[in-house]
Design a protein around this motif. Sequence first.
Motif, short mmCIF file in Angstrom:
data_model
loop_
_atom_site.label_atom_id
_atom_site.label_comp_id
_atom_site.label_asym_id
_atom_site.label_seq_id
_atom_site.Cartn_x
_atom_site.Cartn_y
_atom_site.Cartn_z
N ASP A 1 10.59 -3.68 -25.61
CA ASP A 1 11.98 -3.49 -25.24
C ASP A 1 12.39 -2.05 -25.53
N GLY A 2 13.34 -1.53 -24.77
CA GLY A 2 13.78 -0.16 -25.05
C GLY A 2 14.70 0.37 -23.99
N ASP A 3 15.18 1.60 -24.24
CA ASP A 3 16.10 2.26 -23.33
C ASP A 3 15.35 3.13 -22.33
N TRP A 4 15.76 3.05 -21.07
CA TRP A 4 15.19 3.89 -20.01
C TRP A 4 15.27 5.36 -20.40
N SER A 5 16.34 5.77 -21.05
CA SER A 5 16.62 7.17 -21.33
C SER A 5 15.78 7.78 -22.44
N ASN A 6 14.93 7.00 -23.10
CA ASN A 6 14.09 7.50 -24.18
C ASN A 6 12.75 7.97 -23.61
N PRO A 7 12.48 9.29 -23.62
CA PRO A 7 11.22 9.79 -23.04
C PRO A 7 9.98 9.19 -23.68
N GLY A 8 10.08 8.79 -24.95
CA GLY A 8 8.93 8.24 -25.65
C GLY A 8 8.51 6.87 -25.15
N ASN A 9 9.34 6.24 -24.33
CA ASN A 9 8.99 4.93 -23.78
C ASN A 9 8.16 5.03 -22.51
N TRP A 10 7.88 6.27 -22.07
CA TRP A 10 7.14 6.50 -20.82
C TRP A 10 5.89 7.32 -21.12
N ASP A 11 4.82 7.08 -20.38
CA ASP A 11 3.58 7.81 -20.64
C ASP A 11 3.61 9.23 -20.10
N GLY B 1 0.79 -1.22 0.00
CA GLY B 1 0.00 0.00 0.00
C GLY B 1 0.81 1.27 0.00
N LEU B 2 2.13 1.15 0.06
CA LEU B 2 2.95 2.35 0.17
C LEU B 2 2.77 3.27 -1.02
N PHE B 3 2.79 2.70 -2.25
CA PHE B 3 2.61 3.53 -3.42
C PHE B 3 1.18 4.06 -3.47
N ALA B 4 0.20 3.22 -3.16
CA ALA B 4 -1.20 3.62 -3.27
C ALA B 4 -1.58 4.66 -2.24
N SER B 5 -0.89 4.70 -1.09
CA SER B 5 -1.28 5.59 -0.03
C SER B 5 -0.75 7.01 -0.20
N VAL B 6 0.14 7.23 -1.19
CA VAL B 6 0.66 8.57 -1.41
C VAL B 6 -0.43 9.44 -1.99
N PRO B 7 -0.63 10.67 -1.46
CA PRO B 7 -1.67 11.55 -1.99
C PRO B 7 -1.53 11.76 -3.48
N ALA B 8 -2.68 11.95 -4.15
CA ALA B 8 -2.69 12.09 -5.61
C ALA B 8 -1.80 13.22 -6.09
N ALA B 9 -1.74 14.33 -5.33
CA ALA B 9 -0.93 15.46 -5.75
C ALA B 9 0.54 15.10 -5.80
N VAL B 10 0.95 14.23 -4.87
CA VAL B 10 2.35 13.83 -4.83
C VAL B 10 2.64 12.85 -5.95
N ARG B 11 1.66 11.96 -6.28
CA ARG B 11 1.86 10.94 -7.28
C ARG B 11 1.63 11.46 -8.70
N ALA B 12 1.38 12.77 -8.86
CA ALA B 12 1.01 13.32 -10.16
C ALA B 12 2.08 13.09 -11.21
N GLN B 13 3.34 12.95 -10.82
CA GLN B 13 4.41 12.79 -11.79
C GLN B 13 4.87 11.34 -11.94
N ASP B 14 4.11 10.37 -11.42
CA ASP B 14 4.41 8.97 -11.70
C ASP B 14 4.44 8.78 -13.22
N THR B 15 5.33 7.93 -13.69
CA THR B 15 5.40 7.68 -15.12
C THR B 15 5.54 6.19 -15.36
N SER B 16 4.76 5.67 -16.31
CA SER B 16 4.69 4.23 -16.57
C SER B 16 5.32 3.88 -17.91
N TRP B 17 5.98 2.74 -17.95
CA TRP B 17 6.58 2.23 -19.18
C TRP B 17 5.48 1.80 -20.14
N ILE B 18 5.55 2.26 -21.39
CA ILE B 18 4.50 1.95 -22.36
C ILE B 18 5.04 1.25 -23.60
N ALA B 19 6.33 0.92 -23.62
CA ALA B 19 6.94 0.31 -24.79
C ALA B 19 7.15 -1.19 -24.57
#
Length: 205
Positions: A29-39, A9-27
């Motif tokens: 295979d790929g490189d972490w450093s490519n912004p296009g691989n993240w939503d 629950g640690l991730f889920a319990s963080v207030p929405a305002a704090v979690r606003a910049q969470d970013t999820s992998w959407i690709a």
Amino acid sequence: LFTAALLAGLFASVPAAVRAQDTSWIAGDGDWSNPGNWDNGLPTSSGNALLKSSDGIDRTVTFDTSSTPNGMNLDSTGTGSFTLRMTGGALTPVGSQDFIGNDGRGAVQHTGGTYAPSSLVMANIPGSGATYDLSGTGNLSVTSFTFLGNYGTATFNQSGGTHTQGTNLSIGVCSTGGPFVCGSGHGVGTYNLSGGTHQVVGRLN
């Protein structure tokens, strides 16, 4: 007292305002450093890097850059695998916990660079699994604790590199006789050391 429910629950319990910049992998295979691989663009200290999937695609994320997310969650709940391959650079999360296999499965192949989480939870809940392979010149430096198999099954294979544990390394955390009261649950942890440098500054459980 840490329980699977609390850790999950640690991730889920963080207030929405704090979690606003969470970013999820959407690709795939790929490189972490490519912004296009993240939503939501590249991970930053104001949010978590979520390497999560629920489908049948095998994914490998290659890391050879510098990144300071709040935390990292590496997890596949589908039939596909999710692997972080770290070959260089520095991954230095600023939050309290990282998860490898929170409620699914996750794998790390660490051959170079530095991964320095505050604490690390591998195979958090029943049915989860995690594998960490440390070799070459990889450097894993955990400031606080590591749970290697909390309620799930986790394996750590070290054939090279350096692993420094700041406080406790708990292997099979919820096994009978372990350091925590775990009710009916149990975890299975295995540490295979065949090379490299391994140091636990605190306590090995």
